[in-house]
Structures are given as structure tokens and as C-alpha cells.
Design a protein around this motif. Structure first.
Motif, PDB file in Angstrom:
ATOM      1  N   ARG A  21      -5.141   3.022 -20.440  1.00  0.00           N
ATOM      2  CA  ARG A  21      -4.267   1.872 -20.157  1.00  0.00           C
ATOM      3  C   ARG A  21      -2.891   2.327 -19.671  1.00  0.00           C
ATOM      4  N   ILE A  22      -2.362   3.360 -20.286  1.00  0.00           N
ATOM      5  CA  ILE A  22      -1.059   3.891 -19.886  1.00  0.00           C
ATOM      6  C   ILE A  22      -1.139   4.482 -18.473  1.00  0.00           C
ATOM      7  N   ALA A  23      -2.180   5.263 -18.195  1.00  0.00           N
ATOM      8  CA  ALA A  23      -2.333   5.867 -16.863  1.00  0.00           C
ATOM      9  C   ALA A  23      -2.518   4.791 -15.794  1.00  0.00           C
ATOM     10  N   ASP A  24      -3.293   3.756 -16.091  1.00  0.00           N
ATOM     11  CA  ASP A  24      -3.479   2.650 -15.132  1.00  0.00           C
ATOM     12  C   ASP A  24      -2.164   1.919 -14.867  1.00  0.00           C
ATOM     13  N   ALA A  25      -1.385   1.700 -15.919  1.00  0.00           N
ATOM     14  CA  ALA A  25      -0.098   1.024 -15.761  1.00  0.00           C
ATOM     15  C   ALA A  25       0.874   1.889 -14.956  1.00  0.00           C
ATOM     16  N   THR A  26       0.822   3.194 -15.169  1.00  0.00           N
ATOM     17  CA  THR A  26       1.669   4.114 -14.404  1.00  0.00           C
ATOM     18  C   THR A  26       1.358   3.979 -12.919  1.00  0.00           C
ATOM     19  N   ARG A  27       0.079   3.943 -12.574  1.00  0.00           N
ATOM     20  CA  ARG A  27      -0.317   3.777 -11.162  1.00  0.00           C
ATOM     21  C   ARG A  27       0.073   2.396 -10.641  1.00  0.00           C
ATOM     22  N   GLU A  28      -0.029   1.371 -11.472  1.00  0.00           N
ATOM     23  CA  GLU A  28       0.372   0.017 -11.058  1.00  0.00           C
ATOM     24  C   GLU A  28       1.871  -0.022 -10.734  1.00  0.00           C
ATOM     25  N   ILE A  29       2.674   0.606 -11.567  1.00  0.00           N
ATOM     26  CA  ILE A  29       4.112   0.652 -11.315  1.00  0.00           C
ATOM     27  C   ILE A  29       4.399   1.475 -10.060  1.00  0.00           C
ATOM     28  N   ALA A  30       3.716   2.605  -9.903  1.00  0.00           N
ATOM     29  CA  ALA A  30       3.908   3.430  -8.705  1.00  0.00           C
ATOM     30  C   ALA A  30       3.562   2.637  -7.446  1.00  0.00           C
ATOM     31  N   ASP A  31       2.473   1.889  -7.484  1.00  0.00           N
ATOM     32  CA  ASP A  31       2.096   1.054  -6.328  1.00  0.00           C
ATOM     33  C   ASP A  31       3.160  -0.010  -6.066  1.00  0.00           C
ATOM     34  N   GLY A  32       3.717  -0.584  -7.128  1.00  0.00           N
ATOM     35  CA  GLY A  32       4.765  -1.585  -6.974  1.00  0.00           C
ATOM     36  C   GLY A  32       6.021  -0.994  -6.363  1.00  0.00           C
ATOM     37  N   ILE A  33       6.385   0.209  -6.790  1.00  0.00           N
ATOM     38  CA  ILE A  33       7.563   0.883  -6.235  1.00  0.00           C
ATOM     39  C   ILE A  33       7.376   1.123  -4.744  1.00  0.00           C
ATOM     40  N   ALA A  34       6.172   1.498  -4.345  1.00  0.00           N
ATOM     41  CA  ALA A  34       5.889   1.769  -2.932  1.00  0.00           C
ATOM     42  C   ALA A  34       6.113   0.540  -2.055  1.00  0.00           C
ATOM     43  N   GLU A  35       6.078  -0.636  -2.645  1.00  0.00           N
ATOM     44  CA  GLU A  35       6.247  -1.880  -1.886  1.00  0.00           C
ATOM     45  C   GLU A  35       7.684  -2.397  -1.875  1.00  0.00           C
ATOM     46  N   ILE A  36       8.591  -1.728  -2.564  1.00  0.00           N
ATOM     47  CA  ILE A  36       9.981  -2.191  -2.648  1.00  0.00           C
ATOM     48  C   ILE A  36      10.822  -1.420  -1.638  1.00  0.00           C
ATOM     49  N   ASP A  37      11.425  -2.130  -0.685  1.00  0.00           N
ATOM     50  CA  ASP A  37      12.285  -1.498   0.304  1.00  0.00           C
ATOM     51  C   ASP A  37      13.522  -0.914  -0.366  1.00  0.00           C
ATOM     52  N   GLY A  38      13.866   0.306   0.012  1.00  0.00           N
ATOM     53  CA  GLY A  38      15.079   0.938  -0.484  1.00  0.00           C
ATOM     54  C   GLY A  38      14.832   2.014  -1.518  1.00  0.00           C
ATOM     55  N   ILE A  39      13.630   2.018  -2.130  1.00  0.00           N
ATOM     56  CA  ILE A  39      13.301   3.060  -3.107  1.00  0.00           C
ATOM     57  C   ILE A  39      11.932   3.638  -2.779  1.00  0.00           C
ATOM     58  N   GLU A  40      11.699   4.840  -3.278  1.00  0.00           N
ATOM     59  CA  GLU A  40      10.403   5.489  -3.070  1.00  0.00           C
ATOM     60  C   GLU A  40      10.076   6.363  -4.266  1.00  0.00           C
ATOM     61  N   LEU A  41       8.807   6.660  -4.426  1.00  0.00           N
ATOM     62  CA  LEU A  41       8.373   7.519  -5.521  1.00  0.00           C
ATOM     63  C   LEU A  41       8.944   8.920  -5.367  1.00  0.00           C
ATOM     64  N   VAL A  42       9.245   9.533  -6.487  1.00  0.00           N
ATOM     65  CA  VAL A  42       9.636  10.933  -6.535  1.00  0.00           C
ATOM     66  C   VAL A  42       8.580  11.618  -7.383  1.00  0.00           C
ATOM     67  N   GLY A  43       7.920  12.590  -6.831  1.00  0.00           N
ATOM     68  CA  GLY A  43       6.852  13.266  -7.554  1.00  0.00           C
ATOM     69  C   GLY A  43       5.584  12.435  -7.575  1.00  0.00           C
ATOM     70  N   ARG A  44       4.676  12.843  -8.452  1.00  0.00           N
ATOM     71  CA  ARG A  44       3.391  12.153  -8.578  1.00  0.00           C
ATOM     72  C   ARG A  44       3.350  11.381  -9.891  1.00  0.00           C
ATOM     73  N   ALA A  45       2.891  10.166  -9.819  1.00  0.00           N
ATOM     74  CA  ALA A  45       2.768   9.324 -11.018  1.00  0.00           C
ATOM     75  C   ALA A  45       1.318   9.371 -11.490  1.00  0.00           C
ATOM     76  N   ASP A  46       0.938  10.489 -12.089  1.00  0.00           N
ATOM     77  CA  ASP A  46      -0.464  10.693 -12.453  1.00  0.00           C
ATOM     78  C   ASP A  46      -0.835  10.170 -13.835  1.00  0.00           C
ATOM     79  N   VAL A  47       0.020  10.338 -14.811  1.00  0.00           N
ATOM     80  CA  VAL A  47      -0.399  10.030 -16.180  1.00  0.00           C
ATOM     81  C   VAL A  47       0.505   9.003 -16.846  1.00  0.00           C
ATOM     82  N   CYS A  48       1.735   9.382 -17.204  1.00  0.00           N
ATOM     83  CA  CYS A  48       2.547   8.456 -17.982  1.00  0.00           C
ATOM     84  C   CYS A  48       4.024   8.455 -17.603  1.00  0.00           C
ATOM     85  N   VAL A  49       4.383   9.094 -16.517  1.00  0.00           N
ATOM     86  CA  VAL A  49       5.766   9.101 -16.060  1.00  0.00           C
ATOM     87  C   VAL A  49       5.787   8.710 -14.591  1.00  0.00           C
ATOM     88  N   VAL A  50       6.689   7.784 -14.279  1.00  0.00           N
ATOM     89  CA  VAL A  50       6.871   7.384 -12.884  1.00  0.00           C
ATOM     90  C   VAL A  50       8.359   7.489 -12.571  1.00  0.00           C
TER      91      VAL A  50
END
Length: 168
Positions: free
Chosen positions: A17-46
Motif C-alpha cells: 500500500r505504501i509503495a503504491d501510494a508512493t507511485r501515485e504521488i509520483a504520478d501526480g507530481i509529474a502532472e503538476i507544472d513547475g515541479i518534477e520528480l527528483v530521483g526514483r520514487a520506488d518504495v516509500c520516499v518521493v
């Protein structure tokens, strides 16, 4: 002896559940203009940082530390700041994972609020964090020692500094 299967399956379900939520947040960040992911959101840190403004657009890079301040002030999200590159990260727990969709909504609103913040309402952390990097190491070490001495001193206890001051 190994833990009971029910305990293991609960741990695995929580981790998933935590890993799925991490990916959900990472996907959401990818859709927000002005910010981008730093590193990989694989497990529990985004983590996210500012995306580069389009060349020739005249737009400024968004201040991610101001976004962290806004998220704390308006939505009570406590994000950790990073430096080199400037970024912010969220370490997910089960409680955070349950609110992944809300986090993305709040983040989208915070990015918009920071963009519209002509008065500079959300700049407290940004100035302090950037300034700390330019201070001499000795100053930071001495300041931390004094702070820790003060915070851990028992009432009536003297520190080595008190003895030095008395002998001077």
C-alpha cells in the motif's frame, strides 16, 4: 522461529500500500507544472524539485522551499527539505499512504498559491535553508553544541562554558 503467516501477510500488504501510494504521488507530481520528480520514487520516499522554466518564457523557477512552507501552513503536511539540488521529500507511512490523493491535491494547490504569492508569504524556510549553506562550518558546529548543551542541561547544572566564564 519464523513469524506467523498472518503477521507476514499484514506486513506485505502494508508495504504494498505504501509503495503504491508512493507511485501515485509520483504520478501526480509529474502532472503538476513547475515541479518534477527528483530521483526514483520506488518504495516509500518521493522527492520533487523545481522544473526548469521554458527558455525565453521569462518565468522564474518555482521555490520548492516555499511550497514546503505553504504545505505546512495551509494543509499541515510536514515535508523535509533537501539541498543540491533544491528539493523537498515526503517519506510515506501507512497514514500518509491512505491520503495520497489528498496530498497530490494539496500539493497542486500549494504550487498555485506559491506562484500567486507576490507578497512572499511562504519564504521562511527558503531563506534560512539557503543561508545555512553559506555559513562557516565552525560556526554551525559551535551553534549546534551550544543549542544541545542548553536543551539537555538539567536545572542547576553548570556547563563547561560556565566554568570557563567564571575563571575569566
Amino acid at each position: 522461529s519464523p513469524p506467523p503467516p498472518s503477521l507476514c501477510s499484514g506486513y506485505v500488504a502494508t508495504t504494498r500500500r505504501i509503495a503504491d501510494a508512493t507511485r501515485e504521488i509520483a504520478d501526480g507530481i509529474a502532472e503538476i507544472d513547475g515541479i518534477e520528480l527528483v530521483g526514483r520514487a520506488d518504495v516509500c520516499v518521493v522527492a520533487f524539485g523545481p522544473s526548469a522554466a521554458p527558455a525565453g518564457s521569462g518565468e522564474k523557477e518555482i521555490n520548492v522551499y516555499a511550497i514546503a512552507d505553504c504545505m505546512k501552513a495551509t494543509r499541515d503536511w510536514d515535508l523535509a527539505t533537501l539541498q543540491n539540488p533544491p528539493a523537498v521529500h515526503l517519506a510515506l507511512t501507512l497514514a500518509t499512504a491512505r491520503n495520497a490523493r489528498l496530498f497530490v491535491q494539496d500539493l497542486r494547490a500549494a504550487v498555485a498559491a506559491v506562484r500567486d504569492d507576490a507578497a512572499g508569504k511562504y519564504k521562511s524556510t527558503a531563506g534560512i535553508y539557503g543561508m545555512a549553506a553559506s555559513l562557516p562550518t565552525e560556526f554551525i558546529e559551535d551553534t549546534v553544541k551550544i543549542y544541545l548543551d542548553t536543551m539537555t542541561m538539567c536545572p542547576g547544572e553548570q556547563t563547561g562554558r560556565d566554568e570557563l566564564a567564571a575563571s575569566a
